[in-house]
Design a protein around this motif. Structure first.
Motif, PDB file in Angstrom:
ATOM      1  N   ILE A 181       0.827  -1.217   0.000  1.00  0.00           N
ATOM      2  CA  ILE A 181       0.000   0.000   0.000  1.00  0.00           C
ATOM      3  C   ILE A 181       0.856   1.260   0.000  1.00  0.00           C
ATOM      4  O   ILE A 181       0.326   2.375   0.013  1.00  0.00           O
ATOM      5  N   THR A 182       2.180   1.084  -0.027  1.00  0.00           N
ATOM      6  CA  THR A 182       3.153   2.182   0.002  1.00  0.00           C
ATOM      7  C   THR A 182       2.824   3.194   1.098  1.00  0.00           C
ATOM      8  O   THR A 182       2.771   4.389   0.879  1.00  0.00           O
ATOM      9  N   GLY A 183       2.605   2.670   2.274  1.00  0.00           N
ATOM     10  CA  GLY A 183       2.297   3.534   3.405  1.00  0.00           C
ATOM     11  C   GLY A 183       2.102   2.727   4.670  1.00  0.00           C
ATOM     12  O   GLY A 183       1.874   1.513   4.631  1.00  0.00           O
ATOM     13  N   ALA A 184       2.209   3.381   5.806  1.00  0.00           N
ATOM     14  CA  ALA A 184       2.008   2.740   7.104  1.00  0.00           C
ATOM     15  C   ALA A 184       0.858   3.421   7.825  1.00  0.00           C
ATOM     16  O   ALA A 184       0.972   4.580   8.229  1.00  0.00           O
ATOM     17  N   ASP A 185      -0.257   2.694   7.943  1.00  0.00           N
ATOM     18  CA  ASP A 185      -1.407   3.189   8.686  1.00  0.00           C
ATOM     19  C   ASP A 185      -1.466   2.411   9.998  1.00  0.00           C
ATOM     20  O   ASP A 185      -2.061   1.339  10.072  1.00  0.00           O
ATOM     21  N   ALA A 186      -0.818   2.943  11.018  1.00  0.00           N
ATOM     22  CA  ALA A 186      -0.642   2.207  12.274  1.00  0.00           C
ATOM     23  C   ALA A 186      -1.958   1.867  12.961  1.00  0.00           C
ATOM     24  O   ALA A 186      -2.038   0.878  13.680  1.00  0.00           O
ATOM     25  N   GLY A 187      -2.990   2.664  12.734  1.00  0.00           N
ATOM     26  CA  GLY A 187      -4.258   2.435  13.421  1.00  0.00           C
ATOM     27  C   GLY A 187      -5.063   1.286  12.841  1.00  0.00           C
ATOM     28  O   GLY A 187      -5.850   0.652  13.555  1.00  0.00           O
ATOM     29  N   PHE A 188      -4.888   0.984  11.560  1.00  0.00           N
ATOM     30  CA  PHE A 188      -5.741  -0.010  10.913  1.00  0.00           C
ATOM     31  C   PHE A 188      -4.984  -1.145  10.241  1.00  0.00           C
ATOM     32  O   PHE A 188      -5.575  -2.175   9.935  1.00  0.00           O
ATOM     33  N   MET A 189      -3.713  -0.973   9.991  1.00  0.00           N
ATOM     34  CA  MET A 189      -2.958  -2.006   9.290  1.00  0.00           C
ATOM     35  C   MET A 189      -2.855  -3.270  10.145  1.00  0.00           C
ATOM     36  O   MET A 189      -2.421  -3.236  11.288  1.00  0.00           O
ATOM     37  N   GLY A 190      -3.276  -4.382   9.582  1.00  0.00           N
ATOM     38  CA  GLY A 190      -3.221  -5.650  10.298  1.00  0.00           C
ATOM     39  C   GLY A 190      -4.301  -5.830  11.341  1.00  0.00           C
ATOM     40  O   GLY A 190      -4.275  -6.800  12.107  1.00  0.00           O
ATOM     41  N   LEU A 191      -5.272  -4.919  11.375  1.00  0.00           N
ATOM     42  CA  LEU A 191      -6.336  -4.993  12.381  1.00  0.00           C
ATOM     43  C   LEU A 191      -7.180  -6.249  12.176  1.00  0.00           C
ATOM     44  O   LEU A 191      -7.668  -6.501  11.076  1.00  0.00           O
ATOM     45  N   TYR A 192      -7.298  -7.057  13.222  1.00  0.00           N
ATOM     46  CA  TYR A 192      -8.074  -8.301  13.240  1.00  0.00           C
ATOM     47  C   TYR A 192      -7.475  -9.419  12.385  1.00  0.00           C
ATOM     48  O   TYR A 192      -8.093 -10.476  12.243  1.00  0.00           O
ATOM     49  N   MET A 193      -6.296  -9.215  11.808  1.00  0.00           N
ATOM     50  CA  MET A 193      -5.691 -10.280  11.017  1.00  0.00           C
ATOM     51  C   MET A 193      -5.300 -11.473  11.878  1.00  0.00           C
ATOM     52  O   MET A 193      -5.220 -12.601  11.388  1.00  0.00           O
ATOM     53  N   GLU A 194      -5.050 -11.215  13.163  1.00  0.00           N
ATOM     54  CA  GLU A 194      -4.728 -12.325  14.056  1.00  0.00           C
ATOM     55  C   GLU A 194      -5.896 -13.297  14.164  1.00  0.00           C
ATOM     56  O   GLU A 194      -5.705 -14.509  14.330  1.00  0.00           O
ATOM     57  N   LEU A 195      -7.119 -12.776  14.027  1.00  0.00           N
ATOM     58  CA  LEU A 195      -8.298 -13.640  14.101  1.00  0.00           C
ATOM     59  C   LEU A 195      -8.387 -14.554  12.884  1.00  0.00           C
ATOM     60  O   LEU A 195      -8.749 -15.727  12.996  1.00  0.00           O
ATOM     61  N   ASP A 196      -8.065 -14.021  11.701  1.00  0.00           N
ATOM     62  CA  ASP A 196      -8.050 -14.849  10.495  1.00  0.00           C
ATOM     63  C   ASP A 196      -6.982 -15.932  10.602  1.00  0.00           C
ATOM     64  O   ASP A 196      -7.193 -17.074  10.169  1.00  0.00           O
ATOM     65  N   ALA A 197      -5.831 -15.582  11.169  1.00  0.00           N
ATOM     66  CA  ALA A 197      -4.755 -16.563  11.326  1.00  0.00           C
ATOM     67  C   ALA A 197      -5.181 -17.682  12.271  1.00  0.00           C
ATOM     68  O   ALA A 197      -4.972 -18.872  11.988  1.00  0.00           O
ATOM     69  N   ILE A 198      -5.784 -17.324  13.392  1.00  0.00           N
ATOM     70  CA  ILE A 198      -6.253 -18.326  14.351  1.00  0.00           C
ATOM     71  C   ILE A 198      -7.334 -19.192  13.723  1.00  0.00           C
ATOM     72  O   ILE A 198      -7.343 -20.424  13.862  1.00  0.00           O
ATOM     73  N   LEU A 199      -8.250 -18.555  13.011  1.00  0.00           N
ATOM     74  CA  LEU A 199      -9.350 -19.277  12.371  1.00  0.00           C
ATOM     75  C   LEU A 199      -8.825 -20.272  11.335  1.00  0.00           C
ATOM     76  O   LEU A 199      -9.311 -21.405  11.244  1.00  0.00           O
ATOM     77  N   ALA A 200      -7.820 -19.858  10.564  1.00  0.00           N
ATOM     78  CA  ALA A 200      -7.243 -20.741   9.557  1.00  0.00           C
ATOM     79  C   ALA A 200      -6.629 -21.976  10.199  1.00  0.00           C
ATOM     80  O   ALA A 200      -6.748 -23.093   9.680  1.00  0.00           O
ATOM     81  N   VAL A 201      -5.967 -21.786  11.337  1.00  0.00           N
ATOM     82  CA  VAL A 201      -5.347 -22.904  12.049  1.00  0.00           C
ATOM     83  C   VAL A 201      -6.415 -23.889  12.528  1.00  0.00           C
ATOM     84  O   VAL A 201      -6.270 -25.112  12.373  1.00  0.00           O
ATOM     85  N   VAL A 202      -7.498 -23.358  13.081  1.00  0.00           N
ATOM     86  CA  VAL A 202      -8.569 -24.212  13.598  1.00  0.00           C
ATOM     87  C   VAL A 202      -9.289 -24.934  12.455  1.00  0.00           C
ATOM     88  O   VAL A 202      -9.585 -26.129  12.544  1.00  0.00           O
ATOM     89  N   ILE A 203      -9.574 -24.208  11.379  1.00  0.00           N
ATOM     90  CA  ILE A 203     -10.211 -24.832  10.217  1.00  0.00           C
ATOM     91  C   ILE A 203      -9.341 -25.962   9.682  1.00  0.00           C
ATOM     92  O   ILE A 203      -9.834 -27.001   9.236  1.00  0.00           O
ATOM     93  N   GLY A 204      -8.022 -25.761   9.739  1.00  0.00           N
ATOM     94  CA  GLY A 204      -7.091 -26.765   9.223  1.00  0.00           C
ATOM     95  C   GLY A 204      -6.969 -28.016  10.061  1.00  0.00           C
ATOM     96  O   GLY A 204      -6.289 -28.958   9.671  1.00  0.00           O
ATOM     97  N   GLY A 205      -7.588 -28.035  11.225  1.00  0.00           N
ATOM     98  CA  GLY A 205      -7.609 -29.256  12.021  1.00  0.00           C
ATOM     99  C   GLY A 205      -6.695 -29.282  13.222  1.00  0.00           C
ATOM    100  O   GLY A 205      -6.571 -30.312  13.887  1.00  0.00           O
ATOM    101  N   THR A 206      -6.034 -28.168  13.533  1.00  0.00           N
ATOM    102  CA  THR A 206      -5.198 -28.108  14.729  1.00  0.00           C
ATOM    103  C   THR A 206      -6.051 -27.721  15.928  1.00  0.00           C
ATOM    104  O   THR A 206      -6.724 -26.699  15.895  1.00  0.00           O
ATOM    105  N   ALA A 207      -6.027 -28.557  16.957  1.00  0.00           N
ATOM    106  CA  ALA A 207      -6.868 -28.319  18.133  1.00  0.00           C
ATOM    107  C   ALA A 207      -6.311 -27.190  18.982  1.00  0.00           C
ATOM    108  O   ALA A 207      -5.095 -27.076  19.156  1.00  0.00           O
ATOM    109  N   MET A 208      -7.202 -26.357  19.526  1.00  0.00           N
ATOM    110  CA  MET A 208      -6.779 -25.258  20.388  1.00  0.00           C
ATOM    111  C   MET A 208      -6.179 -25.762  21.696  1.00  0.00           C
ATOM    112  O   MET A 208      -5.478 -25.020  22.387  1.00  0.00           O
TER     113      MET A 208
END
Length: 348
Positions: free
Chosen positions: A251-278
């Motif tokens: 995006i040729t820029g750093a938006d500290a307030g919104f960049m990567g916001l909630y991406m940790e949830l997608d990462a966790i969700l992908a792991v769970v969908i893939g079959g790794t138990a919490m």
């Protein structure tokens, strides 16, 4: 003769879900599978999926190992933002008065623009690792601290501004193509390969599963459980830093307030969908990769079908919930019992 049947591999259901999404697009979305070459680069919806899923895939790979140790890291979105902010500051030579006319900008060398944010990210990951492995805080609480404070740190670094920049060398990280393939996806493949090699060619993979399965027993068997957890969180920070560089350069820029916001949830969700138990223990890296592709394919499908933005998250949540229910143990047992009854009825 033993008529018992082995249960289906956990990756079967995520693959089936991904197949259904792709089949839907094959039937209802014109040109979804078409790939063209423009200026020596591959273009198309499938290529876009690979490019857009790369940052999440990189973070999800690390999250797989964190969850396998019975931990969790909800700070990776903030670490991503810090990594991007540091990179943008280095592009501007530390001069945040770029809005002023005639500001003297002397970008740092590309080597430092890439390496310094990664080092900072690894230090932040080490902080999480210390809080969990040495101090003994619960992983959720330990990473929650940096999730909140890290976002504030990123905003302090940028002075609350969106740091836009122009740097051809750095922009290649998020926008470039190598042999026609998006460079972010190539980075993701390299991270996956590195993770697989470290866990297959060294005892680290077994240590991670042992610690997640039974930390106390692992300790008494001679495994340095603290070091295993510490290294896993450092790797998580490292991967978040890479994702931050990709997004920032894209995006040729750093938006500290919104960049990567909630991406940790997608990462966790992908792991769970893939079959790794919490609960930790065994992990499924291949399943995680499929989980990321499911999420991004679904997102791309929603956008290409013209679904109003206000319905996007709802549709995404319903589909993901359906996948999780289908691959749950209770549903799998029900399917196996039903299949057995049908087989007996057919034999009779």
């Amino acid at each position: 003769m033993d008529k018992t049947k082995k249960p289906l591999p956990s990756i079967v259901w995520p693959l089936a879900a991904l197949g259904l999404i792709l089949l839907f697009n094959l039937i209802f979305t014109d040109g979804f599978f078409s790939i063209t070459i423009k200026n020596g680069h591959l273009f198309g919806s499938l290529i876009d999926i690979l490019k857009r899923c790369s940052p999440t895939m990189i973070m999800a790979v690390a999250m797989t190992y964190v969850i396998a140790t019975s931990g969790i890291d909800i700070s990776i979105g903030s670490i991503l933002a810090i990594s991007g902010s540091v990179a943008a500051l280095l592009v501007w030579g530390g001069n945040t008065s770029y809005l002023s006319a005639g500001a003297d900008v002397q970008p740092a060398a590309l080597f430092f623009i890439i390496v310094v944010p990664l080092l900072v990210s690894m230090v932040l990951g080490a902080f999480n690792g210390l809080m969990v492995s040495v101090v003994g805080l619960q992983p959720f609480i330990a990473t929650l601290i940096l999730m909140v404070a890290g976002r504030g740190m990123a905003q302090l670094l940028t002075g609350g501004k969106v740091l836009n920049f122009s740097h051809k060398g750095f922009e290649f990280v998020g926008r470039g193509y190598l042999l026609g393939i998006p460079f972010p996806f190539i980075i993701a493949v390299l991270v996956i390969a590195l993770a697989a090699l470290l866990t297959k060619l060294t005892p680290m993979g077994l240590y991670i599963q042992a610690v997640g399965g039974n930390k106390t027993a692992s300790h008494y068997s001679g495994i340095n459980t603290r070091m295993v957890i510490f290294l896993v969180y450092i790797f998580s920070g490292f991967c978040a830093g890479i994702a931050g560089l990709i997004l920032t350069s894209d995006i040729t820029g750093a938006d500290a307030g919104f960049m990567g916001l909630y991406m940790e949830l997608d990462a966790i969700l992908a792991v769970v969908i893939g079959g790794t138990a919490m609960s930790g223990g065994k992990y499924n890296l291949k399943g995680t990769i499929v989980g990321v592709l499911i999420i991004q394919s679904l997102t791309t499908t929603i956008l290409t079908r013209g679904v109003p933005p206000e319905y996007t998250l709802l549709v995404k949540a319903v589909v993901v919930l359906a996948v999780l229910i289908i691959q749950s143990k209770r549903t799998s047992d029900f399917i196996e019992k039903t299949t057995a009854k049908v087989s007996k009825a057919g034999a009779a």
